[in-house]
Scaffold this motif. Structure first.
Motif, short mmCIF file in Angstrom:
data_model
loop_
_atom_site.label_atom_id
_atom_site.label_comp_id
_atom_site.label_asym_id
_atom_site.label_seq_id
_atom_site.Cartn_x
_atom_site.Cartn_y
_atom_site.Cartn_z
N ALA A 209 0.85 -1.19 0.00
CA ALA A 209 0.00 0.00 0.00
C ALA A 209 0.89 1.24 0.00
N GLY A 210 0.46 2.27 -0.72
CA GLY A 210 1.23 3.50 -0.77
C GLY A 210 1.23 4.21 0.58
N GLY A 211 2.14 5.13 0.76
CA GLY A 211 2.24 5.87 2.00
C GLY A 211 2.53 7.34 1.75
N ASP A 212 2.64 8.10 2.79
CA ASP A 212 2.92 9.53 2.67
C ASP A 212 4.40 9.78 2.45
N ALA A 213 4.70 10.67 1.52
CA ALA A 213 6.07 11.14 1.35
C ALA A 213 6.18 12.47 2.08
N PRO A 214 7.21 12.66 2.90
CA PRO A 214 7.35 13.94 3.61
C PRO A 214 7.31 15.12 2.65
N LYS A 215 6.55 16.15 3.01
CA LYS A 215 6.37 17.29 2.11
C LYS A 215 7.68 17.93 1.70
N ASP A 216 8.66 17.93 2.62
CA ASP A 216 9.92 18.60 2.31
C ASP A 216 10.81 17.78 1.38
N THR A 217 10.33 16.58 0.97
CA THR A 217 11.10 15.77 0.03
C THR A 217 10.45 15.74 -1.35
N ILE A 218 9.41 16.56 -1.58
CA ILE A 218 8.69 16.54 -2.85
C ILE A 218 8.83 17.88 -3.56
N SER A 219 9.03 17.81 -4.86
CA SER A 219 9.09 19.01 -5.70
C SER A 219 8.17 18.84 -6.90
N LYS A 220 7.57 19.94 -7.34
CA LYS A 220 6.71 19.90 -8.53
C LYS A 220 7.54 19.71 -9.80
N GLN A 221 8.80 20.18 -9.75
CA GLN A 221 9.66 20.13 -10.92
C GLN A 221 10.71 19.03 -10.79
N LYS A 222 10.96 18.35 -11.89
CA LYS A 222 11.97 17.29 -11.90
C LYS A 222 13.36 17.91 -11.97
N SER A 223 14.30 17.34 -11.23
CA SER A 223 15.68 17.82 -11.25
C SER A 223 16.61 16.64 -10.97
N ASP A 224 17.90 16.92 -10.91
CA ASP A 224 18.86 15.85 -10.60
C ASP A 224 18.62 15.27 -9.22
N ILE A 225 18.20 16.12 -8.28
CA ILE A 225 17.94 15.67 -6.91
C ILE A 225 16.54 15.07 -6.80
N TYR A 226 15.53 15.81 -7.30
CA TYR A 226 14.15 15.34 -7.26
C TYR A 226 13.84 14.67 -8.60
N SER A 227 14.10 13.38 -8.66
CA SER A 227 14.00 12.68 -9.94
C SER A 227 13.05 11.49 -9.92
N ILE A 228 12.56 11.10 -8.74
CA ILE A 228 11.70 9.92 -8.61
C ILE A 228 10.23 10.34 -8.68
N PRO A 229 9.43 9.82 -9.64
CA PRO A 229 8.02 10.20 -9.73
C PRO A 229 7.23 9.77 -8.49
N VAL A 230 6.38 10.67 -8.00
CA VAL A 230 5.46 10.36 -6.91
C VAL A 230 4.10 10.07 -7.57
N ILE A 231 3.59 8.85 -7.38
CA ILE A 231 2.43 8.37 -8.13
C ILE A 231 1.25 8.12 -7.19
N SER A 232 0.03 8.51 -7.64
CA SER A 232 -1.19 8.15 -6.92
C SER A 232 -2.17 7.52 -7.90
N ASN A 233 -3.48 7.67 -7.65
CA ASN A 233 -4.45 6.84 -8.36
C ASN A 233 -5.07 7.46 -9.60
N GLY A 234 -4.52 8.53 -10.13
CA GLY A 234 -5.09 9.11 -11.35
C GLY A 234 -4.78 8.28 -12.58
N ILE A 235 -5.26 8.76 -13.72
CA ILE A 235 -5.03 8.09 -15.00
C ILE A 235 -4.01 8.90 -15.79
N GLY A 236 -2.98 8.23 -16.30
CA GLY A 236 -1.98 8.92 -17.10
C GLY A 236 -1.25 9.99 -16.31
N ASP A 237 -1.15 11.20 -16.92
CA ASP A 237 -0.43 12.30 -16.27
C ASP A 237 -1.09 12.74 -14.98
N ASN A 238 -2.40 12.51 -14.83
CA ASN A 238 -3.09 12.91 -13.60
C ASN A 238 -2.62 12.13 -12.38
#
Length: 337
Positions: free
Chosen positions: A225-254
């Motif tokens: 089951a999925g869990g919470d990712a700490p807010k301070d470890t998430i970024s809206k923009q992809k970068s060298d540091i923030y590179s792992i997609p955070v995924i939930s239950n939408g379809i496609g890009d959502n």
């Protein structure tokens, strides 16, 4: 475009005024009448819109899949020619509703205030709301349950040019839409045929009408089951540091909520939506971080169960979910498959 430029020059020599959303719209949230009260749902004839209506029937709606009775209405219905904007869960969608209605709590309703009714074309607002959708996607939180920052939402500004300019913009955009719809009809017929063909062969190839072992997901796979990712470890923009997609239950890009610094799933897996689009399955062959409302299914032995094969087996599966409260697929139920 020359007519539009001429109108702008004649009617807006000093520029176009902008208004905050709460200055020109009555803004209210939808709600879900209690499922425990049968009187709210039996013999209902009042439209009650959900995200499924947009997915099934598009962005200009006059009829809903589900209906409620007058007994379920708190106060008054939302007036016709209002816009519903998804501000929680599956963010980035909107629709123009052409009848009096209600919606569920995932939508915020924008109804033109009486003093602006004769100054705003609903179709102009409808086209403009595609820009609002983008803004909502960039101004939502990245916690386990996505929602738009409503304090900023109500203050967001919309340009309101004179009606002749609004109508000319609508005419231009509708012309593009009509051409797009012609192409869409042709493509839809082809896609429908391909989908039926695919479903036929999928069912045929996976039916196994000869003697073969049948095992449960629990025997063959791990289910996380999925869990919470700490807010301070998430970024809206992809970068060298923030590179792992955070995924939930939408379809496609959502389904993409942002990017984080480390992965929870590092091997090929199948994700299954536990809320919203319950049962929707996707094959993922990259590292990702699943948050709640998402179940990840991983073969225990990859040399015995191919992950892509597992994905095809789980496509289109129906699951038992609670009939009261918020419908949700739980891991123990998925493990029984």
């Amino acid at each position: 475009m020359s007519k539009l430029n001429q109108l702008l020059s004649e009617l807006c020599p000093n520029g176009i005024p902008f208004y905050k959303l709460n200055e020109i719209f009555d803004i209210k949230n939808g709600y879900t009448p209690s499922k425990a009260n049968a009187a709210y749902w039996e013999n209902g004839n009042l439209p009650w819109f959900r995200m499924e209506d947009i997915r099934e029937h598009g962005h200009i709606l006059s009829e809903s899949i589900q209906h409620i009775s007058l007994k379920a209405v708190k106060g008054s219905l939302f007036p016709a020619n209002s816009i519903i904007v998804a501000t929680s869960a599956t963010i980035g969608e909107h629709a123009l509703i052409t009848v009096d209605f209600l919606s569920n709590q995932r939508f915020t309703c924008l109804s033109i205030k009486q003093e602006f009714v004769n100054h705003i074309d609903p179709m102009y607002v409808f086209h403009w709301c595609y820009e609002l959708d983008k803004w909502c996607l960039n101004n939502s939180n990245t916690s386990s349950f996505a929602s738009v920052d409503m304090t900023k939402f109500v203050k967001f500004k919309i340009p309101v040019p004179p009606l002749p300019i609004q109508r000319e913009i609508v005419r231009i955009l509708d012309n593009f839409t009509e051409r797009t719809e012609e192409l869409k009809e042709k493509l839809t017929a082809e896609l429908t045929a391909r989908k039926k063909q695919y479903e036929y062969y999928r069912d045929y190839l996976l039916s196994f009408d000869f003697n073969i072992s049948i095992k449960t997901i629990n025997e063959l796979c791990y289910v996380y089951a999925g869990g919470d990712a700490p807010k301070d470890t998430i970024s809206k923009q992809k970068s060298d540091i923030y590179s792992i997609p955070v995924i939930s239950n939408g379809i496609g890009d959502n389904a993409l909520y942002g990017y984080t610094t480390s992965a929870k799933i590092t091997v090929p897996a199948v994700t299954v939506a536990a809320r919203g689009t319950i049962g929707y399955a996707e094959y993922r062959d990259y590292h990702y971080f699943p948050i709640i409302r998402l179940l990840s299914v991983i073969p225990k032995k990859h040399d015995e169960l191919n992950t892509k094969f597992l994905y095809y087996c789980l496509q289109g599966k129906k699951y038992k979910v609670p009939t009261s409260g918020i419908p949700q697929l739980i891991a123990p139920e998925l493990k029984k498959v």
